[in-house]
Motif scaffolding. Structure first.
Motif, mmCIF file in Angstrom:
data_model
loop_
_atom_site.group_PDB
_atom_site.id
_atom_site.type_symbol
_atom_site.label_atom_id
_atom_site.label_comp_id
_atom_site.label_asym_id
_atom_site.label_seq_id
_atom_site.Cartn_x
_atom_site.Cartn_y
_atom_site.Cartn_z
ATOM 1 N N LEU A 119 0.830 -1.025 -0.057
ATOM 2 C CA LEU A 119 0.131 -0.190 -0.224
ATOM 3 C C LEU A 119 1.090 1.574 0.220
ATOM 4 O O LEU A 119 2.047 0.947 0.824
ATOM 5 N N SER A 120 0.729 1.975 -0.801
ATOM 6 C CA SER A 120 1.130 3.299 -0.996
ATOM 7 C C SER A 120 0.746 4.553 -1.214
ATOM 8 O O SER A 120 -0.792 4.008 -1.007
ATOM 9 N N TYR A 121 1.065 5.196 -0.788
ATOM 10 C CA TYR A 121 -0.051 6.998 -0.026
ATOM 11 C C TYR A 121 0.643 7.744 -0.583
ATOM 12 O O TYR A 121 1.825 8.536 -0.399
ATOM 13 N N LEU A 122 0.627 8.547 -2.082
ATOM 14 C CA LEU A 122 1.185 10.126 -3.005
ATOM 15 C C LEU A 122 0.880 11.428 -1.712
ATOM 16 O O LEU A 122 -0.225 11.823 -2.203
ATOM 17 N N SER A 123 1.507 11.963 -1.622
ATOM 18 C CA SER A 123 0.836 13.027 -0.631
ATOM 19 C C SER A 123 0.737 14.402 -1.544
ATOM 20 O O SER A 123 1.833 14.656 -2.450
ATOM 21 N N SER A 124 0.027 15.475 -1.428
ATOM 22 C CA SER A 124 -0.396 16.261 -1.984
ATOM 23 C C SER A 124 0.436 17.171 -1.856
ATOM 24 O O SER A 124 0.566 18.392 -2.887
ATOM 25 N N VAL A 151 5.490 13.152 -2.498
ATOM 26 C CA VAL A 151 6.447 12.072 -2.122
ATOM 27 C C VAL A 151 5.507 10.555 -1.970
ATOM 28 O O VAL A 151 4.791 10.554 -1.079
ATOM 29 N N GLU A 152 6.416 9.686 -2.338
ATOM 30 C CA GLU A 152 5.164 8.088 -2.317
ATOM 31 C C GLU A 152 5.727 8.048 -0.810
ATOM 32 O O GLU A 152 7.043 7.334 -0.766
ATOM 33 N N ARG A 153 4.736 7.155 -0.329
ATOM 34 C CA ARG A 153 4.529 6.903 0.832
ATOM 35 C C ARG A 153 4.433 5.203 0.874
ATOM 36 O O ARG A 153 3.806 4.891 0.642
ATOM 37 N N TRP A 154 4.884 3.946 1.628
ATOM 38 C CA TRP A 154 4.784 2.951 1.999
ATOM 39 C C TRP A 154 4.103 2.663 3.268
ATOM 40 O O TRP A 154 4.890 2.807 3.687
ATOM 41 N N LEU A 155 3.207 2.070 2.735
ATOM 42 C CA LEU A 155 2.332 1.465 5.018
ATOM 43 C C LEU A 155 3.587 0.525 4.764
ATOM 44 O O LEU A 155 3.548 -0.927 4.342
ATOM 45 N N LEU A 156 4.534 0.023 5.774
ATOM 46 C CA LEU A 156 5.081 -0.970 6.309
ATOM 47 C C LEU A 156 5.115 -1.385 8.269
ATOM 48 O O LEU A 156 4.352 -0.191 8.432
ATOM 49 N N VAL A 157 4.982 -2.744 8.374
ATOM 50 C CA VAL A 157 5.291 -3.341 10.151
ATOM 51 C C VAL A 157 6.329 -3.728 10.324
ATOM 52 O O VAL A 157 7.300 -3.948 9.574
ATOM 53 N N ARG A 158 6.591 -3.580 11.832
ATOM 54 C CA ARG A 158 7.604 -4.072 11.874
ATOM 55 C C ARG A 158 7.461 -5.304 12.368
ATOM 56 O O ARG A 158 6.421 -5.644 13.173
ATOM 57 N N ARG A 159 7.924 -6.395 12.031
ATOM 58 C CA ARG A 159 8.248 -7.511 12.727
ATOM 59 C C ARG A 159 9.481 -8.012 14.061
ATOM 60 O O ARG A 159 9.276 -7.170 14.382
#
Length: 509
Positions: A459-464, A468-476
């Motif tokens: 999942l990514s989100y492009l800020s208006s 900058v395109e940001r990606w959803l990450l989770v920590r193990r």
């Protein structure tokens, strides 16, 4: 087919006075391995000759003074010990070879250029094909953007330029900390792959204090690409302990070093011998392979009795031989040899191999082929592995067995030699030595690999605001595989340890 059988019978009759078994005749007629049909025919015609010519038994024709029989019938681990002269000569040969031919590496105090490659020496991977398919796009294309590089990216490029400058600078000093870092990085990683990471690491964390004061994110970022991130975490924790409990100085004893997180017996002995010049051995998989071939150990290099016990005793005999000095160089020579001329693809007869005159494995191979020829001329159709092992074991002292060799190790080696020697009836002695070298050590038992099928959400989100395109990450989780690392959200939908889905097939997508 009838004509072929009649022709074979005629050949057998003409050569019967020489006691040539049909199997050998078939090899000579067809100049190679016979077809399955011919093998069945010749085997059927040679049944009467299975016990040898004129009714001779295996016990009557075995050469009991050969190295093959002595090795097969040995009943104690002391059989594998070196004599004092053997250990001294091996040590001297290793030191001479290592000082003249060792690879140039930064943690050895060498000046650039560095050479960690085994190209031209180790050919074990020469036939392997890349798993990457032709025209397969890189995963980095998935994250490609058109944004301009920011200041942080420029800083990264500047850092890479600085690292590049290290490789063209003078030699780095040999320090206990540097040896420690290199040994941790080299675990399950090729030497040539470690060099740039080591230079980058030493540039960012030149001392144990710098590493102890670094953040976890900074440590992981400089380890990224080496894999097995648990090593980085233990190295970081160990540095903190050295600073807090040892005043920033690594202990100079093996036992003291083993008190540090992530330092086991192997790493402690490597640091102690290389950095502090203590006369202690170092044993890893490469060293176990060298020892197995030197002393004819019929076991695999992961066997606890070899890698945790007898291997250390044998390596100690070599390291302490002579004046017992230069243990660090002797240890590195053994490991270097195991990675080059005594790699799994090593021949044991290479003129550049410093221990080619000391290996027992080529002697066993040559003795096996010679024994096989004797038995063939005596009327046996093939090497009787079961009977030979039985005769050898029967000569052992009652209740005595070699604990370092696997219970089925002797049989496994002889069986593999029989298969490898099928085409060597008229071949050179060098090939016989080569096949003897190739069957030591034995192959480790295969473990079933655990497989998983994951559903991953990218999942990514492009800020208006800043485009900058940001990606959803989770920590193990903090424990287990890749602990503390960042990844895309995922859920496991199938494992090889669970029941097979109703469809009976595992989904690959």
């Amino acid at each position: 087919t009838i004509g072929l059988v009649l022709f074979l019978i005629l050949r057998i009759f003409l050569l019967s006075s020489f006691h040539r078994p049909p199997e050998v005749i078939a090899f000579r007629i067809f100049a190679g391995r016979p077809s399955p049909f011919v093998r069945r025919v010749t085997l059927a015609m040679s049944v009467k000759m299975k016990n040898g010519a004129a009714g001779s038994s295996l016990k009557d024709v075995i050469e009991k003074d050969s190295i093959l029989y002595k090795w097969a019938s040995h009943d104690d681990a002391s059989f594998h010990n070196f004599t004092q002269d053997e250990a001294t000569n091996i040590r001297n040969a290793l030191l001479s070879w290592y000082r003249a031919n060792r690879r140039s590496l930064p943690w050895r105090g060498d000046a650039p250029p560095f050479d960690g490659s085994t190209a031209g020496v180790n050919h074990s991977n020469s036939n392997k094909k890349s798993k990457k398919q032709k025209n397969q796009p890189s995963i980095t294309n998935f994250f490609a953007t058109t944004k301009q590089p920011n200041s942080k990216e420029c800083q990264t490029k500047d850092e890479e330029a600085q690292i590049e400058s290290i490789s063209s600078d003078e030699a780095l000093p040999i320090t206990p900390y540097g040896v420690w870092v290199s040994e941790i990085m080299l675990q399950q990683t090729r030497v040539e792959a470690v060099i740039p990471f080591y230079l980058k690491w030493i540039k960012r964390f030149p001392t144990v204090e710098h590493l102890a004061n670094a953040s976890e994110e900074d440590v992981n970022s400089h380890w990224a690409g080496l894999g097995f991130y648990r090593r980085a975490r233990l190295l970081h924790n160990g540095a903190k302990k050295v600073v807090q409990e040892f005043d920033g100085q690594l202990p100079e004893s093996v036992n003291g070093l083993m008190e540090i997180d992530g330092i086991g017996r192997y790493t402690a002995c490597a640091i102690a011998s290389i950095a502090f010049h203590l006369s202690v051995p170092v044993v890893d998989g490469n060293v176990c392979r060298v020892l197995s071939r030197l002393r004819g150990i019929a076991n695999h290099i992961k066997a606890p009795i070899l890698k945790d016990d007898v291997g250390w005793k044998l390596a100690e005999q070599i390291v302490s031989a002579g004046d017992g000095k230069h243990a660090g160089e002797v240890n590195q020579a053994l490991m270097e040899l195991g990675a080059t001329y005594c790699s799994p693809s090593g021949t044991g007869i290479d003129e550049r191999d410093p221990l080619k005159d000391f290996y027992m494995s080529p002697q066993i191979g040559a003795a096996f082929v010679e024994e096989q020829r004797r038995l063939v001329h005596a009327g046996f159709d093939t090497f009787p592995t079961d009977e030979y092992v039985g005769e050898a074991f029967a000569s052992r002292k009652e209740g005595c067995i070699c604990k370092v060799c696997d219970g089925k190790g002797v049989y496994t080696v002889l069986d593999e030699l029989t298969t490898a020697a099928e085409s060597l009836y008229d071949d050179a002695n060098a090939c016989a030595k080569h096949i003897g070298h190739s069957v030591f050590p034995t192959d480790p038992p295969k473990k079933a690999k655990r497989e998983e099928v994951l559903s991953v959400a990218a999942l990514s989100y492009l800020s208006s605001d800043d485009s900058v395109e940001r990606w959803l990450l989770v920590r193990r989780p903090s424990g287990g595989l890749l602990s503390g690392q960042w990844e895309f959200p995922s859920v496991c939908v199938w494992t090889s340890e669970s029941e097979t889905p109703k469809s009976g097939k595992k989904r690959k997508n």
